[in-house]
Design a protein around this motif. Structure first.
Motif, PDB file in Angstrom:
ATOM      1  N   TYR A 113      59.220  45.199  45.586  1.00  0.00           N
ATOM      2  CA  TYR A 113      60.081  45.167  44.400  1.00  0.00           C
ATOM      3  C   TYR A 113      59.862  43.903  43.561  1.00  0.00           C
ATOM      4  O   TYR A 113      60.466  43.716  42.521  1.00  0.00           O
ATOM      5  CB  TYR A 113      61.558  45.327  44.776  1.00  0.00           C
ATOM      6  CG  TYR A 113      62.007  44.374  45.874  1.00  0.00           C
ATOM      7  CD1 TYR A 113      62.044  44.803  47.203  1.00  0.00           C
ATOM      8  CD2 TYR A 113      62.386  43.067  45.588  1.00  0.00           C
ATOM      9  CE1 TYR A 113      62.430  43.943  48.214  1.00  0.00           C
ATOM     10  CE2 TYR A 113      62.774  42.207  46.591  1.00  0.00           C
ATOM     11  CZ  TYR A 113      62.794  42.650  47.900  1.00  0.00           C
ATOM     12  OH  TYR A 113      63.163  41.793  48.889  1.00  0.00           O
ATOM     13  N   ILE A 114      58.987  42.987  44.056  1.00  0.00           N
ATOM     14  CA  ILE A 114      58.558  41.844  43.218  1.00  0.00           C
ATOM     15  C   ILE A 114      57.187  42.173  42.613  1.00  0.00           C
ATOM     16  O   ILE A 114      57.028  42.233  41.408  1.00  0.00           O
ATOM     17  CB  ILE A 114      58.431  40.547  44.044  1.00  0.00           C
ATOM     18  CG1 ILE A 114      59.739  40.193  44.732  1.00  0.00           C
ATOM     19  CG2 ILE A 114      57.924  39.398  43.152  1.00  0.00           C
ATOM     20  CD1 ILE A 114      60.771  39.542  43.847  1.00  0.00           C
ATOM     21  N   LEU A 115      56.227  42.379  43.489  1.00  0.00           N
ATOM     22  CA  LEU A 115      54.874  42.729  43.027  1.00  0.00           C
ATOM     23  C   LEU A 115      54.277  43.753  43.987  1.00  0.00           C
ATOM     24  O   LEU A 115      53.854  43.416  45.083  1.00  0.00           O
ATOM     25  CB  LEU A 115      53.995  41.465  42.993  1.00  0.00           C
ATOM     26  CG  LEU A 115      52.562  41.676  42.512  1.00  0.00           C
ATOM     27  CD1 LEU A 115      52.533  42.018  41.024  1.00  0.00           C
ATOM     28  CD2 LEU A 115      51.719  40.429  42.759  1.00  0.00           C
ATOM     29  N   PRO A 116      54.246  45.016  43.554  1.00  0.00           N
ATOM     30  CA  PRO A 116      53.677  46.033  44.434  1.00  0.00           C
ATOM     31  C   PRO A 116      52.152  45.910  44.495  1.00  0.00           C
ATOM     32  O   PRO A 116      51.533  45.484  43.529  1.00  0.00           O
ATOM     33  CB  PRO A 116      54.093  47.347  43.772  1.00  0.00           C
ATOM     34  CG  PRO A 116      54.387  46.998  42.362  1.00  0.00           C
ATOM     35  CD  PRO A 116      54.733  45.553  42.285  1.00  0.00           C
ATOM     36  N   ALA A 117      51.585  46.260  45.643  1.00  0.00           N
ATOM     37  CA  ALA A 117      50.130  46.228  45.789  1.00  0.00           C
ATOM     38  C   ALA A 117      49.517  47.391  45.021  1.00  0.00           C
ATOM     39  O   ALA A 117      50.168  48.418  44.811  1.00  0.00           O
ATOM     40  CB  ALA A 117      49.760  46.329  47.267  1.00  0.00           C
ATOM     41  N   PRO A 118      48.249  47.253  44.579  1.00  0.00           N
ATOM     42  CA  PRO A 118      47.587  48.330  43.848  1.00  0.00           C
ATOM     43  C   PRO A 118      47.650  49.663  44.589  1.00  0.00           C
ATOM     44  O   PRO A 118      47.822  50.718  43.962  1.00  0.00           O
ATOM     45  CB  PRO A 118      46.152  47.835  43.722  1.00  0.00           C
ATOM     46  CG  PRO A 118      46.264  46.357  43.745  1.00  0.00           C
ATOM     47  CD  PRO A 118      47.418  46.046  44.648  1.00  0.00           C
ATOM     48  N   SER A 119      47.538  49.631  45.906  1.00  0.00           N
ATOM     49  CA  SER A 119      47.585  50.891  46.654  1.00  0.00           C
ATOM     50  C   SER A 119      48.952  51.556  46.494  1.00  0.00           C
ATOM     51  O   SER A 119      49.048  52.773  46.330  1.00  0.00           O
ATOM     52  CB  SER A 119      47.299  50.627  48.132  1.00  0.00           C
ATOM     53  OG  SER A 119      48.193  49.644  48.617  1.00  0.00           O
ATOM     54  N   HIS A 120      49.967  50.720  46.476  1.00  0.00           N
ATOM     55  CA  HIS A 120      51.332  51.207  46.294  1.00  0.00           C
ATOM     56  C   HIS A 120      51.492  51.840  44.900  1.00  0.00           C
ATOM     57  O   HIS A 120      52.088  52.896  44.726  1.00  0.00           O
ATOM     58  CB  HIS A 120      52.300  50.025  46.468  1.00  0.00           C
ATOM     59  CG  HIS A 120      53.677  50.452  46.870  1.00  0.00           C
ATOM     60  ND1 HIS A 120      54.487  49.694  47.691  1.00  0.00           N
ATOM     61  CD2 HIS A 120      54.384  51.549  46.562  1.00  0.00           C
ATOM     62  CE1 HIS A 120      55.622  50.321  47.861  1.00  0.00           C
ATOM     63  NE2 HIS A 120      55.584  51.452  47.189  1.00  0.00           N
TER      64      HIS A 120
ATOM     65  N   PHE B  25      41.512  43.941  41.424  1.00  0.00           N
ATOM     66  CA  PHE B  25      42.443  44.768  42.187  1.00  0.00           C
ATOM     67  C   PHE B  25      42.374  44.444  43.689  1.00  0.00           C
ATOM     68  O   PHE B  25      43.399  44.414  44.366  1.00  0.00           O
ATOM     69  CB  PHE B  25      42.174  46.256  41.922  1.00  0.00           C
ATOM     70  CG  PHE B  25      42.765  46.715  40.615  1.00  0.00           C
ATOM     71  CD1 PHE B  25      44.146  46.787  40.454  1.00  0.00           C
ATOM     72  CD2 PHE B  25      41.954  47.041  39.543  1.00  0.00           C
ATOM     73  CE1 PHE B  25      44.696  47.200  39.253  1.00  0.00           C
ATOM     74  CE2 PHE B  25      42.502  47.450  38.330  1.00  0.00           C
ATOM     75  CZ  PHE B  25      43.875  47.532  38.184  1.00  0.00           C
ATOM     76  N   LEU B  26      41.157  44.209  44.161  1.00  0.00           N
ATOM     77  CA  LEU B  26      40.991  43.848  45.574  1.00  0.00           C
ATOM     78  C   LEU B  26      41.735  42.553  45.880  1.00  0.00           C
ATOM     79  O   LEU B  26      42.491  42.450  46.857  1.00  0.00           O
ATOM     80  CB  LEU B  26      39.503  43.672  45.897  1.00  0.00           C
ATOM     81  CG  LEU B  26      38.762  44.945  46.317  1.00  0.00           C
ATOM     82  CD1 LEU B  26      37.303  44.627  46.592  1.00  0.00           C
ATOM     83  CD2 LEU B  26      39.440  45.538  47.558  1.00  0.00           C
ATOM     84  N   PHE B  27      41.539  41.567  45.016  1.00  0.00           N
ATOM     85  CA  PHE B  27      42.159  40.264  45.163  1.00  0.00           C
ATOM     86  C   PHE B  27      43.687  40.407  45.203  1.00  0.00           C
ATOM     87  O   PHE B  27      44.378  39.866  46.055  1.00  0.00           O
ATOM     88  CB  PHE B  27      41.726  39.377  43.989  1.00  0.00           C
ATOM     89  CG  PHE B  27      42.386  38.033  43.963  1.00  0.00           C
ATOM     90  CD1 PHE B  27      42.040  37.047  44.885  1.00  0.00           C
ATOM     91  CD2 PHE B  27      43.364  37.734  43.013  1.00  0.00           C
ATOM     92  CE1 PHE B  27      42.638  35.806  44.855  1.00  0.00           C
ATOM     93  CE2 PHE B  27      43.973  36.502  42.981  1.00  0.00           C
ATOM     94  CZ  PHE B  27      43.608  35.535  43.909  1.00  0.00           C
ATOM     95  N   TRP B  28      44.195  41.223  44.300  1.00  0.00           N
ATOM     96  CA  TRP B  28      45.619  41.514  44.173  1.00  0.00           C
ATOM     97  C   TRP B  28      46.133  42.118  45.488  1.00  0.00           C
ATOM     98  O   TRP B  28      47.114  41.663  46.071  1.00  0.00           O
ATOM     99  CB  TRP B  28      45.779  42.467  42.992  1.00  0.00           C
ATOM    100  CG  TRP B  28      47.169  42.919  42.636  1.00  0.00           C
ATOM    101  CD1 TRP B  28      48.313  42.737  43.361  1.00  0.00           C
ATOM    102  CD2 TRP B  28      47.540  43.644  41.472  1.00  0.00           C
ATOM    103  NE1 TRP B  28      49.367  43.291  42.720  1.00  0.00           N
ATOM    104  CE2 TRP B  28      48.919  43.860  41.544  1.00  0.00           C
ATOM    105  CE3 TRP B  28      46.824  44.143  40.370  1.00  0.00           C
ATOM    106  CZ2 TRP B  28      49.623  44.563  40.559  1.00  0.00           C
ATOM    107  CZ3 TRP B  28      47.519  44.828  39.389  1.00  0.00           C
ATOM    108  CH2 TRP B  28      48.911  45.030  39.486  1.00  0.00           C
TER     109      TRP B  28
END
Ligand code: ATP
Ligand code: MG
Lengths: 263, 262
Positions: free
Chosen positions: B41-48, B26-29
């Motif tokens: 809208y492509i790849l939201p961050a884990p925090s999002h 998740f950190l890496f992401w």
């Protein structure tokens, strides 16, 4: 007096499985075993030795001829027999002791009694295990035992219901030479003590001569008895006899018969 | 090192490692998304995604329960019918020989192809989802139970039959206990499949469940919510699998210890 086991001119043809022909496993098979005798059956591979065991215990019925046990025609399973095979086939979820007791849960009259007096039966199993050198193994699982120990336990399972007939189908074939000789002595002592009639199928001629009163040689398939040889060495025999000349002459002689049967 | 040892506190890296790896992922992401400025809208961050979970918690919770319920209903049906049919097929070598190929044949049909037919018959809603979960998870149970029964060692059968044991004796004393490791092993696979089945059906024709929610979120272009649904599915799936694996471990420990069936 009639013999205890009588196999009279028996033939057995296995039904064809899909794709292959039916097999005539044994033909004109004759064999008499007196009560309390210990006989061995040797012969080339595939000649119908295991078939003979199945005929005598009512697992298969002859295509022609008759099999009688204790004067009665064998027309179904015979609960007076115990069996042990090359593969000890123990149930891994049961303790060794409970594996030994398995036949008791099946044969009458024990199958009713065992539910009420499990403790007595457990003790009986432990005593039998101790008599073959497995003191304290009853409370272990079979997979915690070595191959030789499992085979001892499998012998106990064959004997727990005090059968009058013991059937052994190459019971020691998978063991090392030392363990095998140890188990020969175990069988010898058990037989001396309980006097059950024994039919031993084996590929080991020394084993046959060491244990049996009479050794029968079977022909290649379809199998029948071609030689019957009594062993004149007095019983019970100490393991040292296997190094004597009389003993090795006998095994040599039998080896010759089998070589003939194969050709 | 010596200090911690004397205190008796030892870091168990093997146990810790899966957690560290998950957190690491998740950190890496998060870092990658921020570093390259990938739009949400492509790849939201884990925090999002975490925020979306917080925001839609009630709906997520309700739909998760819905999916869980359909999955478990289908799975329960699969256990009952799978056991019965497995016992029937494994009872006799001839039945086994006749029906086993048929089972394998049925099993190789992609179950997604069945969903439209189920919808045609039962309409959209929870019923096709339950039935899809059932159909897809049913076969491993049947096949495993039947195999456990049909592969009893012939010597064992001889020993018992020669003593006059009836088929029922052999089955209750040997066959059924012997097939239990196969059965519990199959449950692990089946629960995962049931879950796939119900979610699949929800994404095709349903008006509730995580699958349906995901589809709606996608249509509304709420990408973080789509990912939130994905996380919910992952958590549910892992939870159910872990439950079944634990159950297997408890019920058939002997099979692991004895090296049975390996
Ligand atoms: N259930 C069966 N169905 C069909 N044929 C069988 C069956 N059991 C044995 N046979 C055949 O009958 C013949 C005798 O088999 P059997 O098992 O009695 O031989 P055996 O003397 O015990 O051999 P081995 O020494 O290798 O154990 C073999 O040719 C075998 O293929
Ligand atoms: Mg054989």
């Amino acid at each position: 007096m009639n013999a205890f086991v009588e196999v009279e001119d028996v033939s057995l043809r296995y039904k064809a499985q899909t794709g292959n022909e039916s097999t005539l496993a044994v033909e004109h098979l004759n064999l008499q075993v007196n009560q309390g005798d210990f006989i061995a059956v040797v012969g080339p591979s595939g000649c119908g030795k295991s078939t003979l065991m199945k005929l005598a215990t009512g697992l298969h019925f002859p295509t022609s001829g008759a099999v009688r046990l204790d004067g009665k025609q064998v027309d179904g399973p015979v609960s007076i027999a115990g069996m042990a095979f090359q593969n000890p086939v123990m149930l891994p979820w049961r303790l060794t002791r409970d594996n030994v007791l398995l036949p008791m849960e099946v044969v009458n009259p024990h199958r009713q009694k065992i539910r009420r007096s499990r403790a007595t039966y457990r003790q009986q199993a432990d005593e039998l295990l101790a008599s073959v050198g497995l003191d304290g193994a009853g409370g272990q699982y079979p997979w915690q035992l070595s191959g030789g120990m499992q085979q001892r336990a499998s012998l106990c399972r064959a004997l727990i219901h005090d059968p009058q007939l013991l059937m052994l189908d190459e019971p020691f074939a998978a063991l090392d030479a030392f363990t095998r000789e140890e188990l020969w002595c175990v069988i010898r002592d058990l037989h001396l003590q309980k006097q059950f009639t024994t039919i031993l199928v084996t590929h080991d001629l020394r084993e046959a001569v060491f244990l049996a009163d009479t050794v029968y040689v079977m022909s290649a398939r379809p199998g029948r008895i071609i030689v019957s040889r009594t062993v004149p060495i007095p019983r019970p025999r100490p393991i040292e006899v296997t190094y004597e000349k009389e003993f090795s002459d006998l095994t040599q002689e039998l080896r010759g018969h089998i070589a003939e049967a194969r050709s | 090192m010596n200090h911690t040892k004397s205190n008796g506190i030892q870091v168990d890296w093997v146990k810790l490692s899966p957690w560290l790896c998950t957190i690491g992922l998740f950190l890496f992401w998060e870092i990658v998304v921020r570093l390259f400025g990938i739009p949400y809208y492509i790849l939201p961050a884990p925090s999002h995604i975490a925020y979306a979970i917080y925001e839609f918690w009630d709906a997520l919770w309700w739909n998760s329960i819905q999916t869980l319920w359909t999955t478990l209903a289908g799975f329960g049906l699969a256990i009952v019918f799978g056991l019965l049919l497995g016992l029937f097929i494994g009872w006799d070598k001839r039945i086994y020989a006749g029906l086993y190929p048929l089972m394998i044949g049925f099993n190789s049909i992609p179950k997604i192809a069945v969903v439209p037919i189920l919808v045609l018959w039962f309409g959209a809603g929870w019923l096709p989802a339950v039935l899809t979960a059932f159909l897809i998870s049913f076969f491993p149970i049947v096949v495993n139970v039947a195999t456990g029964l049909a592969t009893i060692e012939p010597e064992m059968e001889d020993v018992l039959r020669a003593l006059g044991a009836k088929k029922l004796d052999i089955m209750t004393k040997v066959g059924i206990p012997r097939s239990l490791p196969y059965f519990f092993g199959a449950l692990k696979v089946a629960i995962t499949l049931a879950f796939i089945g119900s979610v699949l059906s929800e994404t095709i024709a349903a008006n509730s469940g995580i699958g349906h929610m995901m589809l709606t979120a996608q249509a509304n272009f709420e990408v973080p919510l789509v990912f939130a649904c994905l996380i919910a599915l992952a958590v549910e799936g892992i939870g159910m699998y872990a439950l079944m694996a634990g159950l297997e471990q408890r019920m058939t420990g002997w099979a692991h210890r004895s090296g049975f069936n390996r």
